[in-house]
Design a protein around this motif. Structure first.
Motif, short mmCIF file in Angstrom:
data_model
loop_
_atom_site.label_atom_id
_atom_site.label_comp_id
_atom_site.label_asym_id
_atom_site.label_seq_id
_atom_site.Cartn_x
_atom_site.Cartn_y
_atom_site.Cartn_z
N THR A 1 24.57 102.73 -65.16
CA THR A 1 25.26 103.31 -64.02
C THR A 1 24.84 102.66 -62.71
O THR A 1 25.66 102.44 -61.81
N ILE A 2 23.55 102.32 -62.59
CA ILE A 2 23.10 101.65 -61.36
C ILE A 2 23.85 100.33 -61.18
O ILE A 2 24.28 99.99 -60.08
N LEU A 3 24.03 99.60 -62.29
CA LEU A 3 24.78 98.35 -62.22
C LEU A 3 26.23 98.60 -61.80
O LEU A 3 26.78 97.88 -60.97
N LEU A 4 26.84 99.65 -62.37
CA LEU A 4 28.23 99.96 -62.06
C LEU A 4 28.39 100.35 -60.59
O LEU A 4 29.29 99.87 -59.91
N VAL A 5 27.50 101.21 -60.11
CA VAL A 5 27.55 101.62 -58.70
C VAL A 5 27.33 100.43 -57.79
O VAL A 5 27.96 100.28 -56.74
N PHE A 6 26.42 99.55 -58.20
CA PHE A 6 26.14 98.34 -57.42
C PHE A 6 27.41 97.49 -57.27
O PHE A 6 27.73 97.01 -56.18
N VAL A 7 28.14 97.31 -58.37
CA VAL A 7 29.37 96.52 -58.34
C VAL A 7 30.42 97.20 -57.47
O VAL A 7 31.08 96.56 -56.65
N LEU A 8 30.58 98.53 -57.63
CA LEU A 8 31.57 99.26 -56.86
C LEU A 8 31.29 99.23 -55.37
O LEU A 8 32.20 99.12 -54.55
N THR A 9 30.02 99.32 -54.98
CA THR A 9 29.67 99.27 -53.56
C THR A 9 29.91 97.87 -53.00
O THR A 9 30.22 97.72 -51.82
N HIS A 10 29.78 96.85 -53.85
CA HIS A 10 30.09 95.50 -53.40
C HIS A 10 31.59 95.35 -53.16
O HIS A 10 32.02 94.73 -52.20
N VAL A 11 32.39 95.95 -54.06
CA VAL A 11 33.84 95.88 -53.91
C VAL A 11 34.29 96.63 -52.66
O VAL A 11 35.18 96.19 -51.92
N ALA A 12 33.67 97.79 -52.41
CA ALA A 12 34.04 98.62 -51.26
C ALA A 12 33.07 98.46 -50.11
O ALA A 12 32.75 99.41 -49.40
N LYS A 13 32.58 97.24 -49.89
CA LYS A 13 31.52 97.02 -48.90
C LYS A 13 31.96 97.34 -47.47
O LYS A 13 31.11 97.59 -46.62
N ARG A 14 33.25 97.35 -47.20
CA ARG A 14 33.70 97.69 -45.85
C ARG A 14 33.54 99.18 -45.57
O ARG A 14 33.44 99.60 -44.43
N LYS A 15 33.53 99.99 -46.62
CA LYS A 15 33.40 101.43 -46.45
C LYS A 15 31.97 101.92 -46.65
O LYS A 15 31.66 103.07 -46.36
N VAL A 16 31.11 101.06 -47.20
CA VAL A 16 29.74 101.44 -47.52
C VAL A 16 28.78 100.57 -46.72
O VAL A 16 29.04 99.39 -46.50
N SER A 17 27.68 101.16 -46.27
CA SER A 17 26.66 100.39 -45.55
C SER A 17 26.21 99.22 -46.41
O SER A 17 25.96 99.37 -47.61
N PRO A 18 26.08 98.02 -45.83
CA PRO A 18 25.66 96.85 -46.61
C PRO A 18 24.27 97.00 -47.20
O PRO A 18 23.90 96.26 -48.12
N ASP A 19 23.48 97.95 -46.68
CA ASP A 19 22.13 98.15 -47.20
C ASP A 19 22.12 98.91 -48.53
O ASP A 19 21.15 98.85 -49.27
N VAL A 20 23.22 99.62 -48.83
CA VAL A 20 23.26 100.44 -50.05
C VAL A 20 23.21 99.58 -51.32
O VAL A 20 22.37 99.84 -52.20
N PRO A 21 24.08 98.57 -51.47
CA PRO A 21 23.97 97.74 -52.68
C PRO A 21 22.64 96.99 -52.76
O PRO A 21 22.14 96.74 -53.86
#
Length: 315
Positions: free
Chosen positions: A257-277
């Motif tokens: 799941t950590i890998l999946l969330v990491f990928v999703l936050t990269h895809v949605a990086k404009r909506k998520v703080s760049p520090d999260v991934p």
């Protein structure tokens, strides 16, 4: 070679700078303590588990050999990532040599793939133990473990080698600041002056082929285990099997799941703080390593008894 940070000339660079939460200095302060604790827990717990299995003759069985491999992988992954991150937090040692960066990239990709494959083999081990207990000694033998080790090493090595090679062959002529705490493939590759489409395709296809196939086989194994367990009529057998396999499966899901969330936050990086991934990338190398020896080891009756016997000998 000359190190450049902001020029876009054709001069080659000789090192990178890891831009690890520099925009959020408070993150560095608050993360350093729990990260240190998790690192010490992971190193200590996995070391104790390895020593126990090595010294206790009763644990010289295929299942515990696989557990030893998992602990060894966790130790290497922690040592590859966490000391450098803490050095950045505490001493601002952000520079990392060109060769060291690509070596770290290779070790991370190779050993994460090995850990995923080890989870898959251990799930098969549990499937045979619960669904075919009479055949277990003839199927899960030392020869099986040797073949499993060879498969895990060979597959991970061959699939991971192209990742640093594809990145190292690129021409780095300008920026050398990696927006990450570690030398992740795409974080490094995007700094080059060349086209990185091939890097992206291989990272995506190779990563999801390995991890996706492992997760599918793990899910299949535990589905068959669950079906077999629900048919058991012995008192307490269902609860015991569900407790053991349930905790294993949850931990594997957490790893994936950590890998999946990491990928999703990269895809949605404009909506998520760049520090999260970036944070997820770091935690993925230490949290599973800290939990694995507890879930797979300490909760196992035979390992508990082995530790107790070693402690008595020590006294």
């Amino acid at each position: 070679m000359t190190t450049l940070q902001n020029d876009t000339t054709s001069t080659e660079i000789s090192e990178f700078l890891l831009n690890c939460f520099v925009r959020s200095p408070r993150w560095q302060l608050w993360l350093s303590l729990p990260l240190s604790i998790l690192f010490l827990l992971a190193m200590g717990a996995n070391s104790i588990l390895l020593i126990t299995i090595r010294l206790e003759a009763s644990l010289h069985e295929p299942m515990y050999y696989l557990l030893s491999l998992l602990s060894l992988l966790d130790i290497v992954l922690c040592l590859t990532v966490i000391p450098k991150v803490l050095a950045i937090f505490w001493f601002d040692l952000r520079s990392i040599g060109f060769s060291a960066c690509f070596l770290q990239m290779y070790v991370m990709n190779c050993f994460l793939a090995m850990e995923s494959c080890t989870f898959m083999v251990m799930a098969f081990d549990r499937y045979v133990a619960i669904c075919h207990p009479l055949r277990y000694p003839s199927i899960i033998t030392e020869q099986f473990v040797v073949k499993a080790f060879s498969f895990i090493l060979g597959r991970s090595f061959l699939m991971s080698v192209p990742i640093p090679i594809l990145s190292a062959r690129l021409h780095y002529c300008g920026r050398n600041v990696i927006e990450n705490c570690i030398c992740a493939n795409m974080s490094v590759s995007r700094l080059s002056c060349d086209n990185v489409t091939l890097n992206r395709i291989y990272q995506f296809a190779g990563g999801w082929t390995l991890l996706g196939s492992d997760l599918l086989l793990i899910f299949l194994s535990y589905s068959l285990i669950l079906r077999a367990v629900l048919r058991l009529k012995a008192e307490g057998a269902v609860a015991k099997a569900l407790s053991t396999c349930g905790s294993h499966f949850i931990l594997i899901l957490f790893f994936s799941t950590i890998l999946l969330v990491f990928v999703l936050t990269h895809v949605a990086k404009r909506k998520v703080s760049p520090d999260v991934p970036i944070l997820l990338n770091v935690l993925h190398h230490v949290i599973p390593a800290a939990l694995n020896p507890i879930v797979y080891g300490v909760r196992t009756k035979e390992i508990k008894q082995g530790m107790q016997r070693l402690l008595k000998k020590g006294w």
